[in-house]
Motif scaffolding. Structure first.
Motif, short mmCIF file in Angstrom:
data_model
loop_
_atom_site.label_atom_id
_atom_site.label_comp_id
_atom_site.label_asym_id
_atom_site.label_seq_id
_atom_site.Cartn_x
_atom_site.Cartn_y
_atom_site.Cartn_z
N LYS A 277 10.48 50.99 -32.51
CA LYS A 277 9.19 50.38 -32.16
C LYS A 277 8.91 49.17 -33.03
O LYS A 277 8.43 48.14 -32.55
N ARG B 251 9.32 52.55 -21.63
CA ARG B 251 9.79 53.87 -22.03
C ARG B 251 10.90 54.28 -21.07
O ARG B 251 10.84 54.01 -19.88
N ASP C 155 11.65 59.51 -26.41
CA ASP C 155 11.97 58.55 -27.47
C ASP C 155 12.98 57.49 -27.07
O ASP C 155 13.55 56.82 -27.92
N PHE D 244 13.72 53.86 -25.32
CA PHE D 244 13.05 52.60 -24.99
C PHE D 244 14.08 51.66 -24.38
O PHE D 244 15.26 51.76 -24.68
#
Length: 147
Positions: free
Chosen positions: A11, A23, A28, A30
């Motif tokens: 992030k 997402r 988790d 990305f």
């Protein structure tokens, strides 16, 4: 490093680089898009390893290659893998038997140095690879949409 740290690194990287990200299908995960002179690349970042001790980076192009060019694509990928240090590329089958794709990937571990620089280098390597593949495939109309 645990999963929370891997997600935090990811992030932070995306925000620092001011990248519009999305997402993924998995927790988790990305992904973001990179526009290169030869088309867009899809860059996926996901925690990996025991307890999320690393980040898996995988990159694919928005286009696939005709199956009849598999040997040429595989030869270029093999040649690139020998010359490239760190990033590994593979040819894979698509759900359409007329097409093949290429995946470039690498894993980040804390000992690999600064996360942002590491990701930037992996992306630059992928841009090089997919640019070479684009030149091999010829004109953009020869490539086929992945969708």
């Amino acid at each position: 490093m645990n999963t929370a740290i891997g997600v935090q690194l990811t992030k932070s990287y995306l925000q620092t680089r001011q990248v519009r990200y999305f997402r993924g299908h998995h927790d988790d995960e990305f992904f973001f898009l990179v526009s290169a002179y030869h088309g867009r690349l899809h860059v996926h970042l996901q925690p990996s390893g025991p307890s999320g001790a690393g980040v898996h980076i995988s990159i694919v192009a928005e286009r696939y290659y005709p199956e009849e060019e598999r040997a040429q694509v595989a030869a270029l990928v093999e040649q690139w893998n020998v010359a490239e240090r760190g990033v590994t590329a593979t040819v894979f089958d698509s759900s359409d038997p007329r097409l093949v794709g290429v995946l470039a990937e690498q894993r980040y571990r804390a000992r690999d140095g600064e996360f942002g620089s590491f990701i930037d280098q992996v992306v630059q390597s992928a841009i090089d690879l997919f640019g070479r593949l684009r030149a091999l495939a010829g004109s953009p109309t020869h490539l086929l949409d992945a969708s």
